[in-house]
Scaffold this active site. Structure first.
Site, mmCIF file in Angstrom:
data_model
loop_
_atom_site.group_PDB
_atom_site.id
_atom_site.type_symbol
_atom_site.label_atom_id
_atom_site.label_comp_id
_atom_site.label_asym_id
_atom_site.label_seq_id
_atom_site.Cartn_x
_atom_site.Cartn_y
_atom_site.Cartn_z
ATOM 1 N N ASP A 156 12.188 -0.967 -27.183
ATOM 2 C CA ASP A 156 11.977 -1.248 -25.701
ATOM 3 C C ASP A 156 12.919 -0.571 -25.357
ATOM 4 O O ASP A 156 13.659 -0.181 -24.922
ATOM 5 C CB ASP A 156 11.303 -1.861 -25.168
ATOM 6 N N ASP B 120 11.853 -6.962 -26.055
ATOM 7 C CA ASP B 120 11.461 -8.201 -24.977
ATOM 8 C C ASP B 120 11.154 -8.470 -24.873
ATOM 9 O O ASP B 120 10.499 -10.367 -24.208
ATOM 10 C CB ASP B 120 13.000 -8.015 -24.545
#
Length: 525
Positions: free
Chosen positions: A124, A395
């Protein structure tokens, strides 16, 4: 939090669960032991028969049966597959403990085994490759550019409802702060922190430095806060002169209230100044978000009013480039998948060394999961479908689906609880170098498991002929059962000692060029 809810208690529970979790390779050891045990019993019977039938010229009947029985017992004792059964669980237990000492919470032996086979890692962007400590850069306020003669009824009411301490030149920022107050996203934190520098800690009671608020102003409150992964956030702001309004912060379609049709496509909307401004911000490497407002009880005007755009600067982590290079040196294909615009995504990817064709942008959470599914079924050079093991590093809430879909989910320790819960490995220190360490450690542990298997099998293959008495014609010596028991114990001790040597593991140093410099006596082949 107290008791079992504390961070320390959760870490201890994760380590305990991991050390009792069986790796799939243990099933292979159990299968080998299941076949090995009947073979040993058969060999013991053959040993007994051979001693009785072939030693008649050297021993009398009683001594023949005694020698045959002792040799058969020695075969059974020395071939006990204890070492084979200990090869995997001892290495997994020590490996997960070593991981915890190095800031890696590994949720079980199955995770270690799967990580050993990982050939693709998908990152990400926001909060993972970038610091997540974003700051507001350039912002463009449209309400400050509108004169009273240009303002329509909705815009006029919106301006008149503002708290007295909020200027029109800061209107979009204030609305964005209200919408992001309950957000856990790093970009939301950046917007709120920028607002608190202007109006103090309580955004709903804005007071500029050197000024005081009006005591009789209506108290504001936030209702119906929601996060729409991949699009933005929304809330209802109540108490603006006895009226309420809906505030949205996010991408273009979300802020303008454009919904998907039955085929998942968005309606075409003509571009305007806000779109041009966001493109300008993205060209400067900033993340552009739209801020829009609509009165909840307004029946005449149904469209959201874009009050401004906010540019957010999210610095790239210093270790991002070296981590990507290190993974590539280890033979791992590195991808980046983000919900941000393509211009911003490609700008970050070019700085950290991810190939342009390995970048996916404007992707919602379901799209991230679809990408992982496609990567898991890639074709080899002969155009054959092969099973590709994929790890995802993320996250946030947006990454939870992809983390669950992946073969190995790796969560940044400072991320959301949803991401940490969905992941298989948690990076406690939130350092990207630990992604490299996690894959390196898994390779070291499974190299050690293979070594344990080798020693256990080689030991049995060496000890069985001695126990059966094949050396007796040359040495006049047979292996007593007591010594066979000692040798069996020594094999188990040697395997356990081999596993305990994993405690000498020292995580590798990663150079700025991605060179992985192994230290200590543990290395990955």
């Amino acid at each position: 939090a107290t008791g079992s809810s504390t961070v320390l208690s959760r870490i201890v529970k994760l380590v305990d669960d991991a050390q009792t979790n069986r790796a799939p390779i243990q099933a292979q050891a159990d299968h080998i032991a299941g076949v090995f045990a009947p073979c040993v019993i058969t060999l013991a019977v053959i040993t007994f028969a051979c001693w009785v039938l072939l030693s008649g010229d050297k021993f009398d009947l009683e001594e023949r049966y005694f020698k045959a029985l002792m040799s058969a017992i020695s075969v059974i004792v020395v071939a006990c597959p204890c070492a084979l059964g200990l090869a995997t669980p001892t290495a997994v237990m020590v490996g997960t403990g070593v991981g915890a000492m190095n800031g890696l919470l590994v949720k079980g032996g199955a995770v270690l085994e799967m990580a050993h086979h990982v050939k693709t890692v998908v990152f990400d962007k926001t909060g993972t490759l970038t610091t997540g400590r974003a700051v507001v850069g350039k912002r463009i306020e449209y309400m400050s550019q509108i004169t009273e003669s240009d303002a329509n009824s909705s815009i006029g009411r919106l301006i008149s409802c503002l708290p007295s301490t909020v200027d029109r030149s800061d209107m979009a920022l204030w609305f964005a702060c209200c919408a992001e107050l309950r957000s856990e996203h790093p970009l939301g934190h950046a917007i709120v922190n920028s607002g608190r520098e202007l109006w103090g800690h309580d955004i709903l009671k804005p007071v500029r430095k050197g000024q005081s608020g009006i005591a009789n102003e209506t108290e504001l409150s936030i209702l119906d806060f929601q996060v729409v992964p991949g699009r933005g956030v929304e809330c209802t702001l109540v108490g603006m002169q006895e009226r309420s309004c809906t505030v949205r912060v996010g991408n273009r379609a979300w802020a303008r209230g454009i919904e998907e049709d039955a085929n998942g496509l968005l309606a075409e909307v003509q571009t305007d100044q806000a779109d041009e401004d966001v493109d300008f911000l993205r060209g400067q490497g900033q993340i552009g978000v739209y801020v829009s407002v609509k009165f909840s009880d307004d029946t005449d005007e149904t469209d959201f009013i874009v009050t401004g755009v906010v540019g957010i600067i999210d610095p790239i982590k210093t270790e991002a480039s070296s981590s990507v290079a290190a993974l590539q040196r280890m033979g791992v294909d590195v991808w980046m998948c983000t919900g941000d615009h393509a211009v911003t995504a490609h700008a970050v990817a070019s700085q950290i060394g991810i190939r342009e064709e390995n970048v996916c942008s404007n992707v919602n959470p379901e799209g991230k999961a679809d990408l992982i599914k496609r990567l898991q079924k890639r074709r080899d050079r002969r155009n054959r479908l092969v099973k590709n093991r994929v790890a995802v590093v993320g996250d946030g809430i947006n990454d939870a689906v992809a983390l669950a879909q992946s073969d190995v989910g790796i969560a940044i320790g400072a991320g959301t609880e949803v991401a940490v819960e969905a992941a298989d490995i948690v990076l406690v220190r939130s350092q990207l170098h630990d992604v490299v360490v996690a894959l390196h450690l898994s390779r070291v542990v499974f190299d050690r498991i293979r070594l344990n298997f080798f020693w256990a099998m080689a030991y049995n293959l060496f000890a069985l002929p001695c126990a059966a008495g094949l050396l007796y014609p040359f040495t006049d010596w047979t292996l007593p059962p007591a010594f066979a028991g000692l040798m069996m114990a020594f094999s188990s001790v040697s395997v356990v000692t081999s596993s305990l040597l994993l405690r000498t593991y020292v995580k590798p140093e990663i150079g700025n060029d991605g060179q992985v410099n192994e230290r200590g006596c543990s290395s990955a082949t």
